[in-house]
Design a protein around this motif. Structure first.
Motif, PDB file in Angstrom:
ATOM      1  N   UNK A 128      33.945  10.440  13.329  1.00 46.92           N
ATOM      2  CA  UNK A 128      33.460   9.250  13.997  1.00 46.92           C
ATOM      3  C   UNK A 128      34.357   8.694  15.079  1.00 46.92           C
ATOM      4  N   UNK A 129      35.455   9.379  15.407  1.00 50.15           N
ATOM      5  CA  UNK A 129      36.346   8.886  16.462  1.00 50.15           C
ATOM      6  C   UNK A 129      35.616   8.880  17.802  1.00 50.15           C
ATOM      7  N   UNK A 130      35.648   7.750  18.476  1.00 43.97           N
ATOM      8  CA  UNK A 130      35.019   7.593  19.791  1.00 43.97           C
ATOM      9  C   UNK A 130      35.802   6.497  20.514  1.00 43.97           C
ATOM     10  N   UNK A 131      36.808   6.909  21.270  1.00 50.40           N
ATOM     11  CA  UNK A 131      37.668   5.943  21.946  1.00 50.40           C
ATOM     12  C   UNK A 131      37.789   6.282  23.420  1.00 50.40           C
ATOM     13  N   UNK A 132      38.309   5.325  24.179  1.00 46.69           N
ATOM     14  CA  UNK A 132      38.471   5.487  25.613  1.00 46.69           C
ATOM     15  C   UNK A 132      39.849   4.976  26.011  1.00 46.69           C
ATOM     16  N   UNK A 133      40.637   5.850  26.647  1.00 45.72           N
ATOM     17  CA  UNK A 133      41.929   5.442  27.180  1.00 45.72           C
ATOM     18  C   UNK A 133      41.739   5.038  28.640  1.00 45.72           C
ATOM     19  N   UNK A 134      42.119   3.805  28.962  1.00 46.95           N
ATOM     20  CA  UNK A 134      42.074   3.302  30.334  1.00 46.95           C
ATOM     21  C   UNK A 134      43.520   3.191  30.804  1.00 46.95           C
ATOM     22  N   UNK A 135      43.898   4.072  31.709  1.00 53.08           N
ATOM     23  CA  UNK A 135      45.291   4.192  32.156  1.00 53.08           C
ATOM     24  C   UNK A 135      45.429   3.752  33.608  1.00 53.08           C
ATOM     25  N   UNK A 136      46.384   2.857  33.878  1.00 53.13           N
ATOM     26  CA  UNK A 136      46.711   2.525  35.262  1.00 53.13           C
ATOM     27  C   UNK A 136      47.355   3.755  35.899  1.00 53.13           C
ATOM     28  N   UNK A 137      46.958   4.074  37.137  1.00 48.39           N
ATOM     29  CA  UNK A 137      47.244   5.410  37.652  1.00 48.39           C
ATOM     30  C   UNK A 137      48.165   5.469  38.863  1.00 48.39           C
ATOM     31  N   UNK A 184      32.101  -1.242  22.193  1.00 50.13           N
ATOM     32  CA  UNK A 184      32.056  -1.950  20.910  1.00 50.13           C
ATOM     33  C   UNK A 184      32.814  -3.269  20.937  1.00 50.13           C
ATOM     34  N   UNK A 185      33.274  -3.660  22.125  1.00 48.80           N
ATOM     35  CA  UNK A 185      33.829  -4.997  22.284  1.00 48.80           C
ATOM     36  C   UNK A 185      35.245  -5.194  21.802  1.00 48.80           C
ATOM     37  N   UNK A 186      36.047  -4.108  21.741  1.00 48.52           N
ATOM     38  CA  UNK A 186      37.431  -4.242  21.295  1.00 48.52           C
ATOM     39  C   UNK A 186      38.371  -3.557  22.277  1.00 48.52           C
ATOM     40  N   UNK A 187      39.408  -4.258  22.680  1.00 44.53           N
ATOM     41  CA  UNK A 187      40.404  -3.701  23.597  1.00 44.53           C
ATOM     42  C   UNK A 187      41.792  -3.881  23.004  1.00 44.53           C
ATOM     43  N   UNK A 188      42.556  -2.778  22.948  1.00 43.58           N
ATOM     44  CA  UNK A 188      43.941  -2.811  22.484  1.00 43.58           C
ATOM     45  C   UNK A 188      44.844  -2.494  23.674  1.00 43.58           C
ATOM     46  N   UNK A 189      45.676  -3.449  24.060  1.00 45.39           N
ATOM     47  CA  UNK A 189      46.594  -3.271  25.183  1.00 45.39           C
ATOM     48  C   UNK A 189      47.928  -2.747  24.660  1.00 45.39           C
ATOM     49  N   UNK A 190      48.401  -1.658  25.266  1.00 50.54           N
ATOM     50  CA  UNK A 190      49.618  -0.984  24.807  1.00 50.54           C
ATOM     51  C   UNK A 190      50.774  -1.311  25.748  1.00 50.54           C
ATOM     52  N   UNK A 191      51.912  -1.715  25.174  1.00 50.57           N
ATOM     53  CA  UNK A 191      53.073  -2.046  26.004  1.00 50.57           C
ATOM     54  C   UNK A 191      54.346  -1.848  25.194  1.00 50.57           C
ATOM     55  N   UNK A 192      55.460  -2.289  25.729  1.00 51.88           N
ATOM     56  CA  UNK A 192      56.743  -2.312  25.017  1.00 51.88           C
ATOM     57  C   UNK A 192      57.407  -3.647  25.338  1.00 51.88           C
ATOM     58  N   UNK A 193      56.652  -4.722  25.085  1.00 53.27           N
ATOM     59  CA  UNK A 193      57.076  -6.063  25.489  1.00 53.27           C
ATOM     60  C   UNK A 193      58.290  -6.562  24.723  1.00 53.27           C
ATOM     61  N   UNK A 239      38.796   0.739  23.012  1.00 52.92           N
ATOM     62  CA  UNK A 239      39.391   0.959  24.337  1.00 52.92           C
ATOM     63  C   UNK A 239      40.888   0.696  24.244  1.00 52.92           C
ATOM     64  N   UNK A 240      41.670   1.661  24.713  1.00 54.81           N
ATOM     65  CA  UNK A 240      43.121   1.522  24.808  1.00 54.81           C
ATOM     66  C   UNK A 240      43.482   1.298  26.270  1.00 54.81           C
ATOM     67  N   UNK A 241      44.164   0.197  26.566  1.00 57.85           N
ATOM     68  CA  UNK A 241      44.572  -0.136  27.923  1.00 57.85           C
ATOM     69  C   UNK A 241      46.067   0.115  28.061  1.00 57.85           C
ATOM     70  N   UNK A 242      46.456   0.942  29.035  1.00 52.74           N
ATOM     71  CA  UNK A 242      47.857   1.328  29.136  1.00 52.74           C
ATOM     72  C   UNK A 242      48.328   1.385  30.585  1.00 52.74           C
ATOM     73  N   UNK A 243      49.643   1.273  30.734  1.00 56.04           N
ATOM     74  CA  UNK A 243      50.268   1.559  32.017  1.00 56.04           C
ATOM     75  C   UNK A 243      50.342   3.054  32.260  1.00 56.04           C
ATOM     76  N   UNK A 244      50.904   3.436  33.385  1.00 52.36           N
ATOM     77  CA  UNK A 244      50.869   4.822  33.832  1.00 52.36           C
ATOM     78  C   UNK A 244      51.619   5.768  32.890  1.00 52.36           C
ATOM     79  N   UNK A 245      52.866   5.468  32.606  1.00 53.43           N
ATOM     80  CA  UNK A 245      53.678   6.356  31.773  1.00 53.43           C
ATOM     81  C   UNK A 245      53.140   6.442  30.352  1.00 53.43           C
ATOM     82  N   UNK A 246      52.898   5.308  29.730  1.00 51.48           N
ATOM     83  CA  UNK A 246      52.411   5.313  28.353  1.00 51.48           C
ATOM     84  C   UNK A 246      51.041   5.989  28.255  1.00 51.48           C
ATOM     85  N   UNK A 247      50.188   5.749  29.242  1.00 53.22           N
ATOM     86  CA  UNK A 247      48.862   6.357  29.227  1.00 53.22           C
ATOM     87  C   UNK A 247      48.898   7.853  29.401  1.00 53.22           C
ATOM     88  N   UNK A 248      49.835   8.337  30.202  1.00 52.25           N
ATOM     89  CA  UNK A 248      49.999   9.774  30.396  1.00 52.25           C
ATOM     90  C   UNK A 248      50.255  10.453  29.055  1.00 52.25           C
TER      91      UNK A 248
END
Length: 360
Positions: A128-137, A184-193, A239-248
């Motif tokens: 059932x995995x169905x995800x989308x990585x949104x990477x700043x490029x 599905x209305x959920x966004x997880x933002x990935x960082x190293x804050x 949806x996973x939202x990431x910067x360039x390096x982390x998204x790569x």
């Protein structure tokens, strides 16, 4: 009849082989869905270095800018590893993204039931995995300045700069929130804050943009934890939202949930102009020219081109359905796990089976 211009960038390694398969399928599906495609093949990467001396000729960039969409296969070859970094094939890809203003990279990861056994993870983890990585490029450490190598007190040092502006974060965050709202209305933002000032800005701006999308559930996750959670409980992500390096890094990890990086497409989009559609895998020079490549990621990238780039939804669905049918019938290239009743095929034969399924 509506007509679209497609710039084809076969590139290096297995690129020409998988491009031939995708082009044949695009020609067939467009003819059966009431529109036409005109193709303009241009060199890029190592192939462009061989013919023009540079990885991204101006003529190639001009052709891409004039197109309705761009389909890229793969870039890279160890033959050019001895060149200065700015002259290598991969620099052509970075310049192409920058030249087209492609700041948002979309990488869908969806488990195909027929290939569930190919994943290195247990079926109950990936089902059932169905995800989308949104990477700043086109920002972050890959493009930040200053960068370089210097001699200091007789020792050599190298450095790169990770930098983002509020404007860059805001625009990619809006892309992520919009897509989450459509899913599905959920966004997880990935960082190293907890460590990086640039990540704290990222988190602050994502929080600010969240106010424009109150119906979307927002969470934050440190990149090291996100890497662990992708293999521990991938179904938690939408949806996973990431910067360039982390998204790569994370998008390639996510790709392997499906069992092969040869299965996944991607789209790179800007504010205006054509999108760039490409498989997430590399050029695989070790198998180039041997009819061993898996063309499915390229075919699914062509489907994304139809859906996202040209708004030809039914044609895109037809390509994806053909892929499902062929895999369900047991056709497998060498990178995919062979199971009982499966038949191993090469790149050209896989293309032939997909064409047959497309007409079914």
């Amino acid at each position: 009849m509506t007509s679209y211009r497609i710039t084809l960038l076969a590139g290096d390694g297995i690129g020409p082989e998988i491009t031939a398969v995708a082009r044949a399928l695009l020609e067939t599906v467009s003819a059966s869905h009431g529109f036409t495609l005109s193709f303009d093949e241009q060199p890029v990467g190592g192939a462009a270095i061989d013919t023009t001396g540079v990885p991204l000729p101006e003529s190639t960039l001009a052709a891409c800018r004039a197109a309705d969409a761009v389909l890229l296969a793969a870039i890279g070859s160890p033959r050019f590893d001895g060149l200065p970094r700015e002259q290598r094939p991969e620099s052509g890809l970075l310049a192409l993204r920058s030249g087209l203003g492609l700041f948002a990279n979309l990488r869908p990861v969806k488990i195909i039931p027929a290939l569930a056994a190919a994943s290195s993870l247990r079926p109950e983890v990936i089902e059932g995995v169905d995800l989308l990585v949104v990477r700043e490029l086109i920002g972050g450490i890959y493009f930040g300045t200053p960068k370089g190598r210097v001699q200091i007190d007789g020792r050599e040092r190298a450095f790169n700069t990770m930098v983002y502006s509020d404007e860059e974060v805001d625009r990619i965050a809006r892309v992520g929130f919009r897509l989450a709202a459509e899913r599905r209305g959920r966004l997880c933002s990935v960082d190293k804050a907890n460590v990086l000032d640039v990540s704290q800005l990222w988190r602050d701006r994502v929080e600010a943009i969240h106010s424009e999308f109150p119906a979307v559930e927002l969470s934050h996750m440190y990149v090291d934890n996100a890497a662990m959670q992708l293999v521990r409980e991938p179904r938690q992500f939408d949806v996973l939202l990431t910067g360039n390096l982390f998204g790569d890094i994370l998008s390639d990890e996510a790709a392997m949930l499906t069992g092969s990086i040869g299965m996944l497409p991607s789209a790179s989009l800007g504010s205006q102009g054509p999108g760039l559609f490409e498989p997430v895998h590399g050029s695989a020079p070790d198998i180039a020219g041997q009819d061993l490549a898996n063309p499915i990621a390229m075919v699914l990238s062509a489907a994304m081109l139809l859906r996202v780039g040209l708004q030809q939804e039914s044609a895109a669905t037809a390509l994806e359905t053909a892929v499902d049918r062929v895999l369900a019938a047991g056709c497998r290239t060498g990178d995919l796990l062979m199971g009982e009743g499966c038949t191993r095929v090469g790149c050209r034969a896989m293309g032939d089976h997909l064409l047959e399924a497309l007409g079914a």
